[in-house]
Design a protein around this motif. Structure first.
Motif, PDB file in Angstrom:
ATOM      1  N   TYR A   1      -8.717  11.904  -3.643  1.00 52.82           N
ATOM      2  CA  TYR A   1      -9.553  10.813  -3.444  1.00 52.82           C
ATOM      3  C   TYR A   1      -8.713   9.747  -2.521  1.00 52.82           C
ATOM      4  O   TYR A   1      -8.889   8.419  -2.257  1.00 52.82           O
TER       5      TYR A   1
ATOM      6  N   LYS B   1       0.877  -1.291  -0.018  1.00 49.96           N
ATOM      7  CA  LYS B   1       0.149  -0.012   0.107  1.00 49.96           C
ATOM      8  C   LYS B   1       0.749   1.259  -0.215  1.00 49.96           C
ATOM      9  O   LYS B   1       0.328   2.364  -0.513  1.00 49.96           O
TER      10      LYS B   1
ATOM     11  N   GLN C   1      -5.441   8.700  -2.950  1.00 48.59           N
ATOM     12  CA  GLN C   1      -4.920   7.770  -3.611  1.00 48.59           C
ATOM     13  C   GLN C   1      -3.439   8.631  -4.224  1.00 48.59           C
ATOM     14  O   GLN C   1      -3.312   9.580  -4.320  1.00 48.59           O
ATOM     15  N   GLN C   2      -2.671   7.663  -4.571  1.00 51.29           N
ATOM     16  CA  GLN C   2      -1.406   8.240  -5.318  1.00 51.29           C
ATOM     17  C   GLN C   2      -1.000   7.381  -6.491  1.00 51.29           C
ATOM     18  O   GLN C   2      -1.579   6.340  -6.869  1.00 51.29           O
TER      19      GLN C   2
ATOM     20  N   ALA D   1      -5.790  12.356  -8.197  1.00 49.97           N
ATOM     21  CA  ALA D   1      -6.099  11.329  -7.284  1.00 49.97           C
ATOM     22  C   ALA D   1      -5.818  11.636  -5.852  1.00 49.97           C
ATOM     23  O   ALA D   1      -6.374  11.170  -4.873  1.00 49.97           O
TER      24      ALA D   1
END
Length: 216
Positions: free
Chosen positions: A202, A146, A204-205, A199
């Motif tokens: 949200y 992750k 995210q990356q 992103a």
């Protein structure tokens, strides 16, 4: 697309893995001060010595150069024969089909580019899994995929091992030489991408891209 981070301990082997030009491998060996680059270039390079029959043939061609009026061979053929004799064989590459069905790229960090600009050393690092307790290994197995960034992993308090240091410019030159003469690896500025991506909204990356998103 296969991408590897500039801080990864296998980055040198990864970059050289798809090089198909033996002349460039020899150039790398002769023009780098980094022993790892020399090592992996030498491992990729294959040398086949001339047979006695080939030596006699090339020597015969060269001998014509010293006999006025004989003709028969162009200057190019004679020079090629002289080169073959000096070299003593022919160079090719091991595993010439390795990864031919994939593109490879390096994800470049701001840390690395700053090290290049400052002519500094750069650390090749990875989570120190060999020293982890069972609990730490469990957390690694559950969390590393992750995170995926050794810098963030270290900031989270996990042990990270520095496998070696390399002059950043040596690695930068390796990337540029291989990209110039084999069109790989491509480069992808991962930190810049994450600074500008939507992103983030949200949670995210960006971790990689398809072949259309990199600079080759």
């Amino acid at each position: 697309m296969i991408m590897l981070a500039d801080w990864h301990p296998d980055i040198i082997e990864f970059i050289i893995s798809k090089m198909q030009n033996p002349r460039i491998l020899r150039y790398l060996i002769e023009n780098t001060n980094d022993e790892a680059i020399k090592k992996y270039a030498q491992e990729k390079l294959k040398f086949t010595p001339l047979t006695q029959q080939e030596i006699d043939m090339y020597q015969g061609i060269v001998n014509y150069k010293q006999i006025p009026g004989t003709g028969g061979f162009s200057e190019k053929i004679i020079k090629d024969a002289e080169l073959k004799l000096r070299t003593g064989g022919t160079y090719s590459v091991h595993n010439s089909e390795f990864l031919t069905g994939a593109n490879i790229s390096v994800t470049l960090t701001k840390d690395f580019m700053e090290a290049v600009e400052n002519d500094a050393e750069y650390e090749l690092r990875f989570p120190d899994v060999e020293s982890y307790t069972q609990q730490e290994m469990n957390e690694y197995n559950e969390g590393w995929y992750k995170v995926g960034d050794v810098r963030e992993w270290a900031r989270l308090g996990y042990k990270v091992r520095t496998y070696r240091k390399i002059k950043a410019k040596e690695l930068w030159n390796l990337i540029n030489i291989c990209a110039t003469y084999s069109a790989e690896p491509g480069i992808f500025f991962i930190d810049n991408a994450n600074d500008m991506t939507n992103a983030k909204a949200y949670g995210q990356q960006v971790v990689a891209t398809n072949p259309c998103g990199k600079v080759a």
